[in-house]
Design a protein around this motif. Structure first.
Motif, short mmCIF file in Angstrom:
data_model
loop_
_atom_site.label_atom_id
_atom_site.label_comp_id
_atom_site.label_asym_id
_atom_site.label_seq_id
_atom_site.Cartn_x
_atom_site.Cartn_y
_atom_site.Cartn_z
N GLY A 18 0.82 -1.21 0.00
CA GLY A 18 0.00 0.00 0.00
C GLY A 18 0.85 1.25 0.00
N ASN A 19 1.92 1.23 0.80
CA ASN A 19 2.83 2.39 0.85
C ASN A 19 3.45 2.66 -0.52
OD1 ASN A 19 2.31 2.48 3.57
ND2 ASN A 19 4.29 1.69 4.22
N GLU A 20 3.84 1.57 -1.21
CA GLU A 20 4.45 1.73 -2.54
C GLU A 20 3.45 2.33 -3.53
OE1 GLU A 20 7.59 1.33 -3.40
OE2 GLU A 20 8.03 0.83 -1.31
N ARG A 21 2.20 1.85 -3.50
CA ARG A 21 1.17 2.41 -4.39
C ARG A 21 0.93 3.89 -4.07
NH1 ARG A 21 1.62 -2.29 -5.67
NH2 ARG A 21 0.13 -3.64 -6.73
N PHE A 22 0.91 4.19 -2.78
CA PHE A 22 0.66 5.57 -2.36
C PHE A 22 1.76 6.49 -2.90
CE2 PHE A 22 0.80 9.25 0.39
CZ PHE A 22 -0.54 9.52 0.63
N LYS A 23 3.02 6.03 -2.80
CA LYS A 23 4.15 6.84 -3.30
C LYS A 23 4.03 7.10 -4.79
CE LYS A 23 7.50 5.23 0.10
NZ LYS A 23 8.59 4.27 0.31
N ARG A 24 3.43 6.14 -5.52
CA ARG A 24 3.27 6.30 -6.98
C ARG A 24 2.02 7.11 -7.33
NH1 ARG A 24 3.55 0.15 -8.32
NH2 ARG A 24 5.41 -0.40 -7.16
N LEU A 33 -5.36 -1.97 -0.58
CA LEU A 33 -4.32 -2.77 0.09
C LEU A 33 -4.31 -2.53 1.60
CD1 LEU A 33 -1.63 -2.37 -2.67
CD2 LEU A 33 -2.38 -4.58 -1.77
N TYR A 34 -4.51 -1.28 2.00
CA TYR A 34 -4.59 -1.00 3.44
C TYR A 34 -5.81 -1.69 4.05
CZ TYR A 34 -1.04 2.66 2.76
OH TYR A 34 0.11 3.36 2.45
N SER A 35 -6.94 -1.75 3.29
CA SER A 35 -8.14 -2.45 3.78
C SER A 35 -7.83 -3.93 3.99
CB SER A 35 -9.30 -2.29 2.79
OG SER A 35 -9.66 -0.94 2.64
N ASP A 36 -7.11 -4.52 3.03
CA ASP A 36 -6.72 -5.93 3.16
C ASP A 36 -5.81 -6.13 4.37
OD1 ASP A 36 -8.15 -6.59 0.89
OD2 ASP A 36 -6.44 -6.39 -0.46
N ALA A 37 -4.89 -5.18 4.57
CA ALA A 37 -3.96 -5.27 5.70
C ALA A 37 -4.72 -5.18 7.03
CB ALA A 37 -2.92 -4.15 5.61
N ILE A 54 -2.23 2.87 12.84
CA ILE A 54 -1.41 3.39 11.73
C ILE A 54 -2.01 2.98 10.38
CG2 ILE A 54 0.86 3.15 10.61
CD1 ILE A 54 2.02 3.02 13.53
N LEU A 55 -2.52 1.75 10.29
CA LEU A 55 -3.15 1.30 9.04
C LEU A 55 -4.37 2.16 8.70
CD1 LEU A 55 -2.92 -2.59 9.32
CD2 LEU A 55 -1.76 -1.14 7.64
N TYR A 56 -5.20 2.44 9.71
CA TYR A 56 -6.37 3.30 9.46
C TYR A 56 -5.92 4.70 9.04
CZ TYR A 56 -10.10 0.15 11.05
OH TYR A 56 -11.01 -0.87 11.14
N SER A 57 -4.85 5.18 9.65
CA SER A 57 -4.34 6.50 9.30
C SER A 57 -3.80 6.53 7.87
CB SER A 57 -3.24 6.90 10.29
OG SER A 57 -2.82 8.23 10.06
N ASN A 58 -3.11 5.44 7.47
CA ASN A 58 -2.60 5.35 6.10
C ASN A 58 -3.74 5.31 5.09
OD1 ASN A 58 -0.12 5.21 7.30
ND2 ASN A 58 0.47 3.24 6.46
N ARG A 59 -4.79 4.53 5.41
CA ARG A 59 -5.94 4.48 4.49
C ARG A 59 -6.61 5.85 4.42
NH1 ARG A 59 -10.73 0.08 5.14
NH2 ARG A 59 -11.35 1.50 6.82
N ALA A 60 -6.65 6.53 5.56
CA ALA A 60 -7.23 7.88 5.58
C ALA A 60 -6.46 8.82 4.65
CB ALA A 60 -7.19 8.44 7.01
N ALA A 61 -5.12 8.68 4.63
CA ALA A 61 -4.30 9.52 3.74
C ALA A 61 -4.66 9.27 2.28
CB ALA A 61 -2.83 9.25 3.97
N SER A 62 -4.91 8.00 1.94
CA SER A 62 -5.30 7.65 0.56
C SER A 62 -6.65 8.27 0.22
CB SER A 62 -5.38 6.12 0.40
OG SER A 62 -4.16 5.52 0.75
N TYR A 63 -7.60 8.17 1.16
CA TYR A 63 -8.92 8.77 0.93
C TYR A 63 -8.81 10.28 0.76
CZ TYR A 63 -11.33 4.41 2.30
OH TYR A 63 -11.82 3.13 2.36
N LEU A 64 -7.95 10.90 1.59
CA LEU A 64 -7.79 12.35 1.51
C LEU A 64 -7.25 12.77 0.15
CD1 LEU A 64 -7.94 15.04 3.12
CD2 LEU A 64 -5.58 14.62 3.85
N LEU A 290 7.14 15.64 -4.76
CA LEU A 290 6.40 16.91 -4.76
C LEU A 290 5.03 16.73 -5.41
CD1 LEU A 290 7.91 20.34 -5.91
CD2 LEU A 290 5.57 19.69 -6.42
N LEU A 291 5.00 16.02 -6.53
CA LEU A 291 3.75 15.86 -7.29
C LEU A 291 2.75 14.93 -6.60
CD1 LEU A 291 5.35 15.81 -10.84
CD2 LEU A 291 3.78 17.56 -9.96
N THR A 292 3.22 14.10 -5.65
CA THR A 292 2.25 13.34 -4.86
C THR A 292 1.54 14.26 -3.87
OG1 THR A 292 3.79 12.69 -3.11
CG2 THR A 292 3.59 11.20 -5.01
N VAL A 293 2.22 15.34 -3.46
CA VAL A 293 1.62 16.31 -2.54
C VAL A 293 0.76 17.30 -3.32
CG1 VAL A 293 2.10 18.08 -0.79
CG2 VAL A 293 3.61 16.11 -0.99
#
Length: 311
Positions: A18-24, A33-37, A54-64, A290-293
């Motif tokens: 999930g972290n790798e997908r988020f970075k991309r 992936l975070y939901s599966d985790a 932390i997993l819920y927080s990571n998924r929250a970042a994806s939703y945001l 930068l472009l992910t932000v």
């Protein structure tokens, strides 16, 4: 198909994927992936509330990132139940509340985050924006309408400040190497902050006149008084770029990113410096981060095209 393999993956492997997908920038896939985790961790015998938070927080970042602010708020609230006063969850929920125009709740979360670490630039900026919005909406008595701001116990503040420094993923190698320095930055006194601000403003005035070498001296003096001011580092980095001292520019951007790991100016200016130093990979990495932000940053998109042509 990757989905067929997911049942054989541990929650930590799913989190890493999930972290790798988020970075991309693949936020929808990251959320899945975070939901599966989360499901895998909840099924395991080693369920740790902090890991789950932390997993819920990571998924929250994806939703945001995908603009799904309602789900982001829900996940951050769940994360904060499991892992109270987690700074990332507070900041993500604050940003989601702000996007939903729930400014009072956003203000409370930004202020709570500042109790844990008073040097978080995003929380300072958010508090200022919410103060302005609430003053416009509710007039001078806007504070009376706020929900209560929780008091963060000192023991929690100390523990979380250390953990935030240790666990915050930074967008680059250099910031990771420098990460330990954040805890060593002593909060400057009011007198030092005022003196540092005055010297920074003198530096800014010199930049406007094109006197970059003199401005570097002023910014350096300012940082002796207040080494926690991120914009002084990014301003000095700009001057170093102007006088072609590219390695010094990289160092200042490294320092800025220790304080604020997603600072746009620091990422952009370091990418410029890496480009001049012929480090194409480092420049591309900074621009992608930068472009992910800020996905539609025109200057970064243009520089990325220029750098990629040099490959």
């Amino acid at each position: 198909m990757p989905q067929k393999q997911k049942s054989h993956q541990s929650w930590s492997e799913l989190k890493q994927a999930g972290n790798e997908r988020f970075k991309r920038g693949q936020y929808g896939e990251a959320a899945h992936l975070y939901s599966d985790a989360i499901r895998e961790l909840e099924k395991s015998n080693k369920k740790n509330p902090e890991d789950l938070g932390i997993l819920y927080s990571n998924r929250a970042a994806s939703y945001l990132k995908d603009g799904n602010c309602g789900e982001c708020v829900k996940d951050c609230s769940m994360s904060l139940e499991l892992y109270p006063f987690n700074v990332k969850s507070l900041l993500r929920r604050a940003a989601a509340y702000e996007a939903l125009e729930r400014y009072r709740q956003a203000y409370v979360d930004y202020k709570t985050a500042l109790q844990i670490d008073c040097n978080i630039a995003a929380a300072h900026d958010g508090t200022n924006r919410m103060t302005k919005a609430l003053t416009e909406a509710d007039g001078p008595s806007w504070r009376e309408k706020l929900p209560p701001i929780p008091t963060v116990p000192l023991s929690v503040r100390e523990k979380l400040s250390q953990q935030t420094t240790a666990n915050t993923p930074t967008p680059n190698r250099a910031a990771q190497q420098n990460g330990s320095r954040e805890t060593k930055r002593n909060t400057p006194s009011d007198k030092d902050m005022k003196r540092g601000q005055a010297l920074k403003e003198e530096g800014n005035a010199l930049v406007k006149k094109g006197e970059h070498k003199k401005a570097i001296e002023k910014y350096s003096q300012s940082l002796k008084h207040n080494p926690t001011e991120v914009t002084t580092f990014t301003n000095r980095a700009l001057c170093y770029l102007s006088v072609r001292q590219y390695r010094e520019a990289v160092r200042d951007c490294d320092e800025a990113l220790v304080i604020d790991s997603s600072n746009i100016k620091a990422l952009y200016r370091r990418a410029q410096a890496h480009k001049e130093l012929k480090d194409v990979k480092a420049s591309v990495d900074d621009l992608n981060n930068l472009l992910t932000v800020e996905p539609n940053n025109a200057a970064a998109l243009k520089l990325l095209q220029e750098v990629q042509r040099k490959k």
